[in-house]
Design an enzyme around this catalytic site. Structure first.
Site, PDB file in Angstrom:
ATOM      1  N   HIS A 173       1.693   4.466  -2.896  1.00 25.35           N
ATOM      2  CA  HIS A 173       1.814   5.923  -2.760  1.00 25.35           C
ATOM      3  C   HIS A 173       3.168   6.388  -3.300  1.00 25.35           C
ATOM      4  O   HIS A 173       3.264   7.405  -3.993  1.00 25.35           O
ATOM      5  CB  HIS A 173       1.697   6.321  -1.288  1.00 25.35           C
ATOM      6  N   HIS A 220       0.836  -1.205   0.000  1.00 22.95           N
ATOM      7  CA  HIS A 220       0.000   0.000   0.000  1.00 22.95           C
ATOM      8  C   HIS A 220       0.872   1.257   0.000  1.00 22.95           C
ATOM      9  O   HIS A 220       0.699   2.149  -0.852  1.00 22.95           O
ATOM     10  CB  HIS A 220      -0.907  -0.018   1.231  1.00 22.95           C
ATOM     11  N   GLU A 221       1.783   1.345   0.949  1.00 26.70           N
ATOM     12  CA  GLU A 221       2.626   2.539   1.033  1.00 26.70           C
ATOM     13  C   GLU A 221       3.530   2.667  -0.189  1.00 26.70           C
ATOM     14  O   GLU A 221       3.825   3.779  -0.648  1.00 26.70           O
ATOM     15  CB  GLU A 221       3.454   2.529   2.322  1.00 26.70           C
TER      16      GLU A 221
END
Length: 697
Positions: free
Chosen positions: A488, A484-485
Site C-alpha cells: 500500500h 502487504h502494508e
C-alpha cells in the site's frame, strides 16, 4: 481567534514533516477551527461570479486550499489511532463533528458542483491532461453521491446523517479498543503455560511484573492472544481468552462499550442516506466508485468462489477433526481448539512449527530483506532517515532514486500498544503534487514528495541476549502483513502523477486498492529472498532450505477454510448493506447465521459477537466493500503470473512494467486500464485458484 492561540501551532506548519515532537491535544481545536474558517472563505471566494470555471482559476486553487485542512486533520486522525489516550480522544472527538459538517456542506454546495460541471462541459475539458479530467469526473460524481442534487429541504438531513455516521464510527473503534484493553487473564499456575513458546511466556511475565503482579499476564492484543490460541496446551486458558475475545464490545461487558446499538444505527443511517440519493441500498451507493458494476455481479463472484473452495474447505475441516480425535484426544473440536489443532496438524504433516520459523525472522533482517526486494524490483534506494515521531518505537525512512533524488518518506510503527488500535494499516501524511510558486523573479515548479504511515501490531522485543535486548522476531504471517502494508505504501510513494487528486492511492477504485499490497505478499515465498531476510535470533544462521521447502509445501495448508472465511465476511457485509432491513425484526446475527449456513464449514458458538468487532466495515471504510480483498486478490495473483511467465520473480522488464502501469499511475486512469496495460488482457480468476492450491498449472 487570537494570534497567541495560533502562534507556532505545529498543525499549521506545512513547511515539512509533521512536528509530532511538539504537538499536543491543545493544538487541535484552534488549528482545525482556523483551517475550517479559511476553507469556508475560500469556497465563498471561488464560487463567486467573478471567478470563472476553469482549472487554473477554480479547481487548482480549491485543491490547494483544501490540502492544508486535509493534512492537518490527517495528523489528528493518525495520532488518535496510534496514541488513543483520553486527552487525544477528547481533542479528536471535539472537532470530528465540525470537520464532518464542513465536508458535508462542501459536498452539497451547488455552486461548487456547478463550477465542476461547467468545466466538464467546457471546451477546456478536452485539452486537460488525463489526470485532470479524471479529477473533474470524480468531483462531479462525488458531489452527486454527497447529495448536491438533493432538494434543499433534504440537504440538512443528509448532512446530519454524515455527521452522526462519523461520530458512530469513531465510537465503534474506541469501544473496541477499550473492550480489548479491559480484559486480562493473570495465570499463577505455571502448569497452564505448557506448550507456550518462550518468548510468549517472557512477554506475559514482563507484563505481569510491570503491574507488580506475580505470574503471567495475557491480554487480547494479538501478540499475547494468538500464541495462547495456537500453542497453549491448557484448554481452559484457550477457552477463556477465546470467549473474552469473541465477546468484546458486546452486551456481555460494560454497557458503555457495547457496539450492538451502534451497528443497527449505522445501518439505519446508511440505508437512509442511500434512499435519499435514490438508490435501493447502501451497497449500490458503495459500488458507484468501484470496479465492480453491481451487487448481483459481486454476489455471483463470491458465490462462484465459494463453490470452488468448498470441497477443499470440507476436506480441511474433516482433517482437523480427525486429527483432534485420534492424536489429541479432543472428541469435539470447539472454536477455541481450531488454531491449536491446526498448529499441531501442521507440525505433524510438515514436520515444522510456525514458532520454529519465527526464530529466523528477526526485525532488522526482515526490514533489510523487504527493502532489498523494493530496490531490486523498482530501481530505488531505501535509507534510514530522521524525523519527529509520536512514539520512541517509530522508525523513519526515505526512498531515493539511484542518483539521490528524494522520492518519498515513510514512518514505520511496528509494535502493539494499549493505546494503538488493532490491525495493520497504511495511511498518508502527505501526497505527491506539483506546486507552483510565484515570486518577483519568476514562477517556479516544485514537486511535493509523498509521505506515508505504515502501522502494525507485532510483538516488541522481549528478554536479553549477552546483556543486550534480544531483537524482535516475527511470525511468517506477520512478515506477510508487513509486506502487504508496504505494498500500500509503495502505491502511495512511487506515484509519478503530479495532481494530488489522483496521485498514489487517490482516485483508485476501492476494490483495486489491494492489488499492490497483495502482490508484495508473494515475495515472502521466494527462496531467492528469504536467506537474505532471515537470521536466527540465537545463531544468526539464515533460514535453511529444508525448512523453507516444508513451509512451501504447507503454503496452502487449510486454504479452503481460509478462503471460505473471507467469503463469509464478504457476503455478510454485502448482504448487510443490500438486502437487510435494520428496522425489521431480523437481527444482524440472524443474517450472519444465514450466511454461515450457505458458505461456512466452521460455525462459532452462539455467543460469538463477530459483528461487534468488524472494524473494517463499521469504522474502516470497507462498508459494502469487504469483498475488495478477494476481488483484488484475483488481480494481484494474475499480475504475479506475469513474473512467473517471465521465469524470474525479479525480471527487470516486468518489474519496470508493473511500476510504470500499476504503481506509478495511481488513480490517473481506470484500474482496469492499468491492469490491461500491464497484463495485456482482462483478469482471470484461475490465477487466484492456482495460488491457493485449488487448481494445478
Amino acid at each position: 481567534m487570537t494570534t497567541d492561540i495560533l502562534h507556532d501551532n505545529p498543525l499549521l506548519d506545512f513547511s515539512g514533516l509533521p512536528r509530532f515532537d511538539s504537538l499536543t491535544p491543545e493544538h487541535v481545536q484552534p488549528a482545525i477551527s482556523k483551517l475550517l474558517a479559511d476553507c469556508r472563505a475560500l469556497v465563498d471566494l471561488l464560487t463567486s461570479d467573478q471567478v470563472t470555471a476553469s482549472w487554473a482559476t477554480f479547481a487548482a486553487p480549491l485543491a490547494d486550499g483544501f490540502e492544508e485542512l486535509s493534512r492537518a486533520w490527517g495528523v489528528v486522525v493518525h495520532v488518535h489511532s496510534v496514541n488513543d489516550i483520553p486527552a487525544w480522544r477528547d481533542a479528536y472527538n471535539q472537532m470530528l463533528p465540525e470537520v464532518s459538517r464542513f465536508y458535508a456542506e462542501v459536498g452539497q454546495n451547488l455552486k461548487l458542483f456547478a463550477k465542476y460541471k461547467s468545466i466538464s462541459e467546457s471546451e477546456e475539458y478536452a485539452s486537460l491532461s488525463e489526470p485532470r479530467r479524471r479529477i473533474v469526473d470524480h468531483e462531479v460524481r462525488d458531489f452527486r453521491l454527497a447529495g448536491a442534487e438533493l432538494p434543499e429541504d433534504r440537504k440538512p438531513r443528509f448532512q446530519a446523517i454524515a455527521e452522526e455516521l462519523a461520530q458512530l464510527s469513531a465510537k465503534f473503534s474506541e469501544n473496541l479498543l477499550d473492550a480489548t484493553n479491559a480484559f486480562a487473564e493473570v495465570v499463577t499456575d505455571e502448569a497452564e503455560l505448557q506448550g507456550l513458546p518462550d518468548d510468549a511466556r517472557q512477554a506475559a511475565r514482563e507484563a505481569a511484573a510491570k503491574e507488580g503482579k506475580d505470574g503471567w499476564k495475557f491480554t487480547l492484543h494479538m501478540p499475547s492472544y494468538l500464541p495462547v490460541l495456537q500453542y497453549a496446551d491448557s484448554r481452559r486458558l484457550r477457552a477463556a481468552l477465546y470467549r473474552a475475545y469473541a465477546t468484546r464490545a458486546a452486551e456481555f461487558g460494560a454497557p458503555e462499550m457495547d457496539n450492538t446499538p451502534l451497528i443497527r444505527r449505522i445501518l439505519e443511517l446508511r440505508r437512509e442516506e442511500a434512499e435519499l440519493l435514490g438508490y435501493a441500498s447502501f451497497a449500490e451507493v458503495s459500488l458507484v466508485p468501484k470496479m465492480a458494476e453491481s451487487v448481483p455481479q459481486v454476489l455471483d463472484f463470491l458465490r462462484d468462489l465459494a463453490v470452488k473452495a468448498r470441497p477443499f474447505a470440507e476436506r480441511d475441516i474433516a482433517d482437523l477433526r480427525a486429527f483432534a480425535r485420534k492424536e489429541l484426544g479432543i472428541d469435539e473440536m470447539e472454536a477455541w481448539d481450531v488454531a491449536y489443532v491446526s498448529e499441531k496438524l501442521l507440525q505433524a504433516r510438515y514436520a515444522f512449527s510456525e514458532q520454529e520459523v519465527k526464530q529466523y525472522f528477526t526485525e532488522d533482517r526482515v526490514l533489510a530483506g523487504l527493502f532489498r526486494v523494493i530496490e531490486t524490483l523498482f530501481g530505488v534506494c531505501l535509507k534510514p532517515d530522521s524525523a519527529p515521531t509520536w512514539h520512541e518505537d517509530v522508525r523513519f525512512f526515505r526512498i531515493e532514486t539511484p542518483t539521490g533524488e528524494l522520492v518519498g518518506q515513510f514512518y514505520l510503527d511496528l509494535y502493539a500498544r494499549e493505546t494503538k488500535r488493532s490491525g495493520a494499516w497504511m495511511d498518508e501524511a502527505r501526497g505527491r503534487r506539483r506546486r507552483r510558486t510565484a515570486s518577483l523573479a519568476a514562477e517556479t515548479d516544485t514537486i511535493q514528495t509523498p509521505i506515508a504511515y505504515l502501522n502494525c501490531n507485532f510483538s516488541r522485543p522481549v528478554g536479553e541476549r549477552d546483556g543486550k535486548p534480544r531483537p524482535a522476531t516475527f511470525t511468517h504471517d506477520e512478515v506477510i502483513t508487513l509486506f502487504h502494508e508496504t505494498g500500500h505504501g509503495l502505491h502511495h510513494l512511487l506515484t509519478r502523477v503530479d495532481e494530488l487528486g489522483v496521485a498514489g492511492i487517490h482516485g483508485v477504485e476501492w476494490d483495486a486498492v489491494e492489488l499492490p499490497s497483495q502482490f508484495m505478499e508473494n515475495y515472502c515465498w521466494e527462496w531467492s529472498v528469504l536467506p537474505g531476510m532471515t537470521a536466527h535470533v540465537d545463531t544468526g544462521e539464515p533460514l535453511p532450505r529444508a525448512l523453507f521447502d516444508k513451509m512451501l509445501a504447507a503454503k496452502n495448508f487449510l486454504s479452503g477454510m481460509h478462503m471460505l472465511r473471507q467469503i463469509e465476511f464478504s457476503l455478510f457485509d454485502l448482504r448487510l448493506h443490500s438486502d437487510f432491513d435494520p428496522t425489521g425484526d431480523r437481527s444482524v446475527l440472524d443474517l450472519l447465521a444465514e450466511v454461515r449456513r450457505e458458505v461456512a464449514v466452521i460455525v462459532p458458538p452462539a455467543w460469538h459477537r463477530f459483528p461487534n468487532t468488524f472494524l473494517h466495515i463499521f469504522a474502516g471504510g470497507y462498508g459494502a466493500g469487504y469483498y475488495s480483498y478477494k476481488w483484488a486478490e484475483v488481480l494481484s495473483a494474475d499480475c504475479d503470473g506475469a513474473f512467473e511467465a517471465a521465469g524470474n520473480a525479479f525480471d527487470p522488464l516486468t518489474g519496470k512494467r508493473f511500476l510504470d502501469e500499476i504503481l506509478s499511475v495511481g488513480g490517473s486512469r481506470p484500474a482496469i486500464d492499468n491492469f490491461r496495460a500491464f497484463r495485456g488482457r482482462d483478469p482471470q480468476v484461475d490465477a487466484l485458484l492456482r495460488h491457493s492450491g485449488m487448481i494445478t498449472a
